[in-house]
Design a protein around this motif. Structure first.
Motif, PDB file in Angstrom:
ATOM      1  N   LYS A 151      -0.581   4.731  -6.981  1.00 56.02           N
ATOM      2  CA  LYS A 151      -0.494   5.985  -6.002  1.00 56.02           C
ATOM      3  C   LYS A 151       0.439   6.899  -7.237  1.00 56.02           C
ATOM      4  CE  LYS A 151      -0.683   4.878  -1.351  1.00 56.02           C
ATOM      5  NZ  LYS A 151      -0.033   5.041  -0.219  1.00 56.02           N
ATOM      6  N   ASP A 159       0.764  -1.146  -0.142  1.00 60.31           N
ATOM      7  CA  ASP A 159       0.025  -0.054  -0.085  1.00 60.31           C
ATOM      8  C   ASP A 159       0.666   1.248  -0.154  1.00 60.31           C
ATOM      9  OD1 ASP A 159       0.875  -0.131   2.609  1.00 60.31           O
ATOM     10  OD2 ASP A 159      -1.251  -0.235   3.392  1.00 60.31           O
ATOM     11  N   GLU A 163      -2.989   2.200  -3.764  1.00 59.15           N
ATOM     12  CA  GLU A 163      -4.220   2.638  -2.481  1.00 59.15           C
ATOM     13  C   GLU A 163      -5.653   1.819  -3.038  1.00 59.15           C
ATOM     14  OE1 GLU A 163      -4.399   6.447  -2.381  1.00 59.15           O
ATOM     15  OE2 GLU A 163      -4.719   6.849  -4.404  1.00 59.15           O
TER      16      GLU A 163
END
Length: 163
Positions: free
Chosen positions: A163, A136, A140
């Motif tokens: 991201k 992560d 996301e």
């Protein structure tokens, strides 16, 4: 302007539910490692069926030696962990029938394993299954299906963006 819109759409990964059952938020998992997102964000499923399917197109990164968990890597690089039950590592593989091996290519909906939820319950373990986004820092979760019944291998569960 339009390039960024199209690039964003290309980086969206839709995960299908790896199990049939009820989707619950991660904070309802009765294990601190998962509920406090120490391994990463995600959701959990309380399974009503034994079959476990691939939620993504990608590759099997690792089948744990004790067969209770499978890590996958999507074609886009997202790393997903399917952890079948809680503390099921203690079963040392009993109750799990793995149908894939490390390095094997998988497609959404491909059968990965059978998870004997009756045996796991009879042995005193929880069958709730966390589905965790391990990296992560690079991806996301954009959308989750929570408090829904899902069909394994077909229904959308998560939407992940780079991201």
């Amino acid at each position: 302007m339009f390039k960024s819109l199209f690039k964003r759409a290309e980086s969206t990964i839709n995960l299908v539910a790896p199990l049939t059952g009820k989707v619950v938020p991660l904070n309802e998992v009765p294990d601190q490692v998962f509920s406090e997102k120490m391994m990463g964000d995600g959701v959990a499923i309380v399974p009503s069926d034994n079959a476990v399917y691939s939620p993504i197109d990608g590759v099997v990164a690792s089948v744990f030696q004790t067969k209770h968990a499978i890590a996958l890597r999507s074609n886009e690089g997202a790393e997903i962990l399917i952890h079948m039950g809680l503390d099921t590592v203690n079963l040392k593989g009993e109750g799990f029938e793995i149908k894939v091996s490390d390095g094997e290519k998988v497609s959404k909906g491909k059968l990965l394993a059978y998870f004997d939820i009756k045996k796991v319950t009879d042995c005193g373990y929880e069958v709730i299954t966390p589905i965790i986004l391990l990296n992560d820092d690079q991806f996301e979760i954009n959308h989750q299906s929570i408090s829904n019944e899902v069909n394994g291998g077909t229904d959308n569960l998560l939407e992940i963006n780079k991201k």
